[in-house]
Design a protein around this motif. Structure first.
Motif, PDB file in Angstrom:
ATOM      1  N   PRO A   1     -71.272  34.978  53.905  1.00 23.82           N
ATOM      2  CA  PRO A   1     -71.144  33.512  53.948  1.00 23.82           C
ATOM      3  C   PRO A   1     -69.939  32.986  53.176  1.00 23.82           C
ATOM      4  CG  PRO A   1     -73.419  34.155  53.516  1.00 23.82           C
ATOM      5  CD  PRO A   1     -72.595  35.408  53.420  1.00 23.82           C
ATOM      6  N   SER A   2     -69.465  33.723  52.170  1.00 24.95           N
ATOM      7  CA  SER A   2     -68.327  33.247  51.380  1.00 24.95           C
ATOM      8  C   SER A   2     -67.080  33.079  52.233  1.00 24.95           C
ATOM      9  CB  SER A   2     -68.044  34.214  50.219  1.00 24.95           C
ATOM     10  OG  SER A   2     -67.777  35.523  50.704  1.00 24.95           O
ATOM     11  N   VAL A   3     -66.876  33.952  53.219  1.00 23.10           N
ATOM     12  CA  VAL A   3     -65.703  33.822  54.102  1.00 23.10           C
ATOM     13  C   VAL A   3     -65.844  32.585  54.975  1.00 23.10           C
ATOM     14  CG1 VAL A   3     -64.412  34.919  55.972  1.00 23.10           C
ATOM     15  CG2 VAL A   3     -65.241  36.293  54.051  1.00 23.10           C
ATOM     16  N   PHE A   4     -67.039  32.379  55.514  1.00 24.03           N
ATOM     17  CA  PHE A   4     -67.307  31.166  56.294  1.00 24.03           C
ATOM     18  C   PHE A   4     -67.045  29.920  55.447  1.00 24.03           C
ATOM     19  CE2 PHE A   4     -70.234  27.843  57.729  1.00 24.03           C
ATOM     20  CZ  PHE A   4     -69.953  27.782  59.083  1.00 24.03           C
ATOM     21  N   ALA A   5     -67.516  29.937  54.190  1.00 21.20           N
ATOM     22  CA  ALA A   5     -67.325  28.788  53.308  1.00 21.20           C
ATOM     23  C   ALA A   5     -65.853  28.579  52.959  1.00 21.20           C
ATOM     24  CB  ALA A   5     -68.148  28.970  52.032  1.00 21.20           C
ATOM     25  N   LEU A   6     -65.114  29.671  52.759  1.00 22.85           N
ATOM     26  CA  LEU A   6     -63.678  29.534  52.476  1.00 22.85           C
ATOM     27  C   LEU A   6     -62.936  28.947  53.672  1.00 22.85           C
ATOM     28  CD1 LEU A   6     -62.531  32.650  50.413  1.00 22.85           C
ATOM     29  CD2 LEU A   6     -62.084  30.246  49.890  1.00 22.85           C
ATOM     30  N   GLY A   7     -63.302  29.395  54.863  1.00 17.06           N
ATOM     31  CA  GLY A   7     -62.684  28.821  56.053  1.00 17.06           C
ATOM     32  C   GLY A   7     -62.933  27.323  56.141  1.00 17.06           C
ATOM     33  N   LEU A   8     -64.183  26.912  55.887  1.00 18.17           N
ATOM     34  CA  LEU A   8     -64.492  25.487  55.881  1.00 18.17           C
ATOM     35  C   LEU A   8     -63.724  24.758  54.781  1.00 18.17           C
ATOM     36  CD1 LEU A   8     -68.368  25.304  56.462  1.00 18.17           C
ATOM     37  CD2 LEU A   8     -66.537  24.914  58.123  1.00 18.17           C
ATOM     38  N   SER A   9     -63.510  25.424  53.655  1.00 17.69           N
ATOM     39  CA  SER A   9     -62.791  24.794  52.533  1.00 17.69           C
ATOM     40  C   SER A   9     -61.362  24.447  52.919  1.00 17.69           C
ATOM     41  CB  SER A   9     -62.802  25.726  51.315  1.00 17.69           C
ATOM     42  OG  SER A   9     -64.116  25.986  50.876  1.00 17.69           O
ATOM     43  N   PHE A  10     -60.670  25.372  53.585  1.00 16.43           N
ATOM     44  CA  PHE A  10     -59.302  25.073  54.019  1.00 16.43           C
ATOM     45  C   PHE A  10     -59.292  23.893  54.998  1.00 16.43           C
ATOM     46  CE2 PHE A  10     -58.370  29.349  52.405  1.00 16.43           C
ATOM     47  CZ  PHE A  10     -57.148  29.140  51.805  1.00 16.43           C
ATOM     48  N   HIS A  11     -60.285  23.850  55.886  1.00 17.42           N
ATOM     49  CA  HIS A  11     -60.377  22.711  56.802  1.00 17.42           C
ATOM     50  C   HIS A  11     -60.672  21.425  56.031  1.00 17.42           C
ATOM     51  CE1 HIS A  11     -60.042  24.513  60.821  1.00 17.42           C
ATOM     52  NE2 HIS A  11     -60.654  25.572  60.320  1.00 17.42           N
ATOM     53  N   LEU A  12     -61.529  21.497  55.018  1.00 13.32           N
ATOM     54  CA  LEU A  12     -61.823  20.324  54.196  1.00 13.32           C
ATOM     55  C   LEU A  12     -60.562  19.788  53.543  1.00 13.32           C
ATOM     56  CD1 LEU A  12     -63.855  18.443  52.671  1.00 13.32           C
ATOM     57  CD2 LEU A  12     -63.956  20.227  50.910  1.00 13.32           C
ATOM     58  N   TRP A  13     -59.768  20.671  52.946  1.00 11.03           N
ATOM     59  CA  TRP A  13     -58.541  20.215  52.272  1.00 11.03           C
ATOM     60  C   TRP A  13     -57.557  19.598  53.265  1.00 11.03           C
ATOM     61  CZ3 TRP A  13     -58.320  25.731  49.870  1.00 11.03           C
ATOM     62  CH2 TRP A  13     -59.334  25.855  48.909  1.00 11.03           C
ATOM     63  N   ALA A  14     -57.441  20.205  54.442  1.00  7.69           N
ATOM     64  CA  ALA A  14     -56.522  19.658  55.448  1.00  7.69           C
ATOM     65  C   ALA A  14     -56.991  18.291  55.926  1.00  7.69           C
ATOM     66  CB  ALA A  14     -56.417  20.629  56.626  1.00  7.69           C
ATOM     67  N   TRP A  15     -58.274  18.189  56.209  1.00  8.52           N
ATOM     68  CA  TRP A  15     -58.842  16.937  56.688  1.00  8.52           C
ATOM     69  C   TRP A  15     -58.736  15.858  55.610  1.00  8.52           C
ATOM     70  CZ3 TRP A  15     -64.653  16.420  58.494  1.00  8.52           C
ATOM     71  CH2 TRP A  15     -64.813  15.218  59.198  1.00  8.52           C
ATOM     72  N   LEU A  16     -59.034  16.246  54.387  1.00 15.32           N
ATOM     73  CA  LEU A  16     -58.985  15.302  53.277  1.00 15.32           C
ATOM     74  C   LEU A  16     -57.560  14.816  53.014  1.00 15.32           C
ATOM     75  CD1 LEU A  16     -60.586  13.900  51.012  1.00 15.32           C
ATOM     76  CD2 LEU A  16     -60.217  15.949  49.617  1.00 15.32           C
ATOM     77  N   SER A  17     -56.604  15.714  53.145  1.00 20.22           N
ATOM     78  CA  SER A  17     -55.206  15.332  52.944  1.00 20.22           C
ATOM     79  C   SER A  17     -54.786  14.259  53.943  1.00 20.22           C
ATOM     80  CB  SER A  17     -54.308  16.565  53.071  1.00 20.22           C
ATOM     81  OG  SER A  17     -52.947  16.211  52.923  1.00 20.22           O
ATOM     82  N   GLY A  18     -55.147  14.470  55.210  1.00 16.62           N
ATOM     83  CA  GLY A  18     -54.798  13.476  56.221  1.00 16.62           C
ATOM     84  C   GLY A  18     -55.515  12.157  56.009  1.00 16.62           C
ATOM     85  N   ALA A  19     -56.814  12.225  55.664  1.00 14.97           N
ATOM     86  CA  ALA A  19     -57.588  10.995  55.462  1.00 14.97           C
ATOM     87  C   ALA A  19     -57.089  10.229  54.256  1.00 14.97           C
ATOM     88  CB  ALA A  19     -59.064  11.337  55.302  1.00 14.97           C
ATOM     89  N   SER A  20     -56.683  10.924  53.201  1.00 16.26           N
ATOM     90  CA  SER A  20     -56.207  10.245  51.993  1.00 16.26           C
ATOM     91  C   SER A  20     -54.898   9.517  52.238  1.00 16.26           C
ATOM     92  CB  SER A  20     -56.021  11.262  50.865  1.00 16.26           C
ATOM     93  OG  SER A  20     -57.250  11.886  50.533  1.00 16.26           O
ATOM     94  N   ARG A  21     -54.051  10.111  53.069  1.00 18.26           N
ATOM     95  CA  ARG A  21     -52.749   9.490  53.332  1.00 18.26           C
ATOM     96  C   ARG A  21     -52.834   8.403  54.396  1.00 18.26           C
ATOM     97  NH1 ARG A  21     -51.407  14.745  51.802  1.00 18.26           N
ATOM     98  NH2 ARG A  21     -49.638  14.850  50.370  1.00 18.26           N
ATOM     99  N   ALA A  22     -53.637   8.652  55.422  1.00 23.94           N
ATOM    100  CA  ALA A  22     -53.710   7.716  56.538  1.00 23.94           C
ATOM    101  C   ALA A  22     -54.810   6.686  56.366  1.00 23.94           C
ATOM    102  CB  ALA A  22     -53.926   8.486  57.844  1.00 23.94           C
ATOM    103  N   GLY A  23     -55.650   6.857  55.310  1.00 29.04           N
ATOM    104  CA  GLY A  23     -56.736   5.906  55.106  1.00 29.04           C
ATOM    105  C   GLY A  23     -57.767   5.967  56.206  1.00 29.04           C
ATOM    106  N   GLY A  24     -58.351   7.141  56.453  1.00 38.40           N
ATOM    107  CA  GLY A  24     -59.344   7.317  57.502  1.00 38.40           C
ATOM    108  C   GLY A  24     -60.507   6.347  57.379  1.00 38.40           C
ATOM    109  N   GLY A  25     -61.195   6.124  58.506  1.00 39.11           N
ATOM    110  CA  GLY A  25     -62.309   5.196  58.535  1.00 39.11           C
ATOM    111  C   GLY A  25     -63.535   5.728  57.815  1.00 39.11           C
ATOM    112  N   TRP A  26     -64.585   4.879  57.770  1.00 42.22           N
ATOM    113  CA  TRP A  26     -65.802   5.254  57.049  1.00 42.22           C
ATOM    114  C   TRP A  26     -66.423   6.527  57.622  1.00 42.22           C
ATOM    115  CZ3 TRP A  26     -67.325   3.282  52.554  1.00 42.22           C
ATOM    116  CH2 TRP A  26     -66.802   2.046  52.158  1.00 42.22           C
ATOM    117  N   GLY A  27     -66.402   6.656  58.961  1.00 40.02           N
ATOM    118  CA  GLY A  27     -66.991   7.840  59.576  1.00 40.02           C
ATOM    119  C   GLY A  27     -66.314   9.114  59.136  1.00 40.02           C
ATOM    120  N   VAL A  28     -64.996   9.084  58.988  1.00 41.88           N
ATOM    121  CA  VAL A  28     -64.255  10.261  58.539  1.00 41.88           C
ATOM    122  C   VAL A  28     -64.697  10.657  57.138  1.00 41.88           C
ATOM    123  CG1 VAL A  28     -61.968  11.107  57.894  1.00 41.88           C
ATOM    124  CG2 VAL A  28     -62.272   9.808  60.006  1.00 41.88           C
TER     125      VAL A  28
END
Length: 518
Positions: free
Chosen positions: A157-184
């Motif tokens: 499960p740690s590999v699955f969680a690490l994969g999700l972590s990289f996606h979290l950071w990428a998604w969060l980076s875009g949302a922080s800069r672009a000001g994503g909506g509440w759903g994001v």
């Protein structure tokens, strides 16, 4: 007007990293086919096995007790449901999980690196640094992305969680800069909670990376409000998860400190090559005091150091929060702005260091081709995986209790049986110490046959696995029967054990399976 021709160095820089990364991925795919057994694989197989039989009330994955377990995560629930619906064996399901985890990791690295640099070869270079920029001594631990470690833990499960972590950071980076909506932001909160539930230590790494990402952007009031809302939703998910009490894990550190103390040992040998990435982080800091990788690294170092100073060695599992940003910085520095000669020089140094790191882990190839096919210099770096216990399955059935020492206790539950004491620390098992004491007493040289029979009755033991005839002489005499040779083939002859035990099978490494005779 004709475009200027590309230099050979530019062409190599674009082609070589993706080609090398592709070869490594092929190697990992072949490793998944072989699925070498070591470490916690038996625990995860046992977890799937329990969920296959009962998705709602699986009980303890290792011992016959009705207790919760932090291993019952959303991801393992999905794999358990797959095993239940498909009828596939747990080891096939683990291979499916490994493919999904590896795909998430590769795509997550690609997405996150693209938020840090736009060069087309940057993601492949980053992947190579994550796998090879370690040290001359091989280090294997779940949640750590060295090639050899990943090969052994790719189904964890740690590999699955690490994969999700990289996606979290990428998604969060875009949302922080672009000001994503509440759903994001609410979705980000749920994703953060899922990572924490799947693998708590990786969840801490993910949290530090997320904090660094937000700090680097220095968001305004609107983004902060939505971030808080996401955190509230994520915390609610953690609170309502029905399979175990996530927040009770904060008081479980004392059970884990001794196991994690090695994380603070031999740091130069295991991680010395990462110093090149630390230099790259220094260069990034000179260019931008709020660089997300620099902040990520600083947070990871602070928590890791605090664990070492305070004796909370389980905090050492946060070390990837320092390693990952340094490794990524080393890869990205090749494509940073500045003079072309400097970038080529950095690429040359990085290439040499990666070759050193790759040579240290070259034994990983043995998990695909076997030790016999390796050149002698490579074979010396190969580490034999564990031998399984499939040889006991003609006799030991699902739910049977087996008396074993610690090492077999980490494997036998993968086949559906229980052990008397868990092979790993279990903070939710109230009588764990009594069970461990019972196992020690059972196998102690001076324990009488009557005492062993008492322990077997108390825990419902039907089978004992130990070295062949190791228990002979506990009391005079004993019952005999035909036995089974290594490999599971029946052979003639008899074997004697202590009173109340009968040898029914022999396995690899001089082990024997004893039936408990009531």
């Amino acid at each position: 007007m004709r475009a200027a021709p590309r230099s050979s160095a530019t062409t190599v820089g674009r082609v070589l990293p993706p080609a090398a990364a592709a070869l490594v991925l092929v190697l990992l795919l072949l490793v998944i086919v072989r699925l070498p057994w070591v470490g916690d694989l038996g625990m995860h197989a046992a977890t799937i096995e329990r969920l296959r039989h009962s998705l709602l009330h699986p009980g303890n994955p290792l011992v016959d007790a009705d207790t919760p377990s932090p291993y019952y995560s959303p991801w393992m629930l999905v794999l358990g449901a797959l095993a239940r619906l498909s009828g596939l064996s747990v080891f096939v399901v683990l291979r499916v999980g490994a493919l999904v985890g590896l795909a998430l990791l590769i795509t997550g690295v690609w997405r996150y690196v693209r938020t840090l640099g736009r060069h087309p070869a940057a993601p492949a270079s980053a992947l190579l640094c994550l796998l090879f920029l370690w040290g001359p001594a091989v280090f294997d631990w779940s949640g750590f992305l060295g090639l050899n470690s990943l090969a052994l833990t790719v189904s964890y499960p740690s590999v699955f969680a690490l994969g999700l972590s990289f996606h979290l950071w990428a998604w969060l980076s875009g949302a922080s800069r672009a000001g994503g909506g509440w759903g994001v932001w609410l979705g980000l909160g749920v994703l953060w909670a899922v990572i924490l539930l799947v693998h708590q230590f990786t969840g801490l790494v993910a949290s530090l990376g997320a904090l660094a990402t937000v700090l680097a952007v220095r968001p305004g009031r609107t983004v902060l409000l939505r971030l808080v809302a996401g955190l509230v939703v994520g915390t609610a998910v953690l609170w309502v998860w029905p399979y175990y009490d996530f927040f009770s894990l904060f008081s479980a550190g004392a059970e884990l400190e001794a196991i994690h103390r090695p994380l603070y040992e031999r740091l130069a040998g295991r991680f010395g090559l990462v110093l090149l990435g630390v230099v790259a982080l220094g260069l990034r800091w000179r260019r931008d005091r709020w660089d997300p990788l620099v902040l990520f690294f600083a947070l990871g170092v602070v928590v890791f150091a605090a664990g070492g100073v305070s004796g909370h060695y389980s905090w050492g599992r946060v070390l990837p929060a320092a390693l990952i940003p340094a490794q990524l910085a080393a890869a990205l520095e090749v494509f940073a702005g500045g003079r072309r000669a400097v970038r080529i020089g950095w690429a040359g140094v990085l290439g040499v260091v990666l070759v050193v790191g790759a040579w240290a882990q070259v034994g990983t190839v043995g998990y695909v081709v076997g030790k016999g096919a390796l050149p002698s210099a490579v074979a010396e770096k190969y580490r034999e995986p564990w031998t399984g216990y499939g040889w006991i399955t003609p006799w030991v059935k699902y739910g049977d209790v087996v008396m074993v020492r610690t090492r077999p206790a980490r494997q036998i539950p993968a086949y559906g049986a229980y052990t008397v004491a868990p092979g790993y620390p279990d903070v939710f098992l109230p009588d764990a110490r009594q069970r461990e004491a019972a196992v020690r007493e059972y196998f102690a040289a001076g324990t009488s046959g009557q005492a062993r029979q008492r322990i077997a009755r108390e825990y419902g033991v039907r089978w004992v696995v130990d070295r062949a005839d190791a228990l002979r002489g506990a009391t005079p005499g004993g019952e005999t029967s035909g036995n089974v040779a290594s490999g599971g083939e029946r052979s003639g002859g008899t074997a004697s054990a202590g009173a109340g035990l009968r040898v029914v099978a022999r396995g690899p490494g001089g082990q024997a399976l004893y039936r408990v005779v009531r």
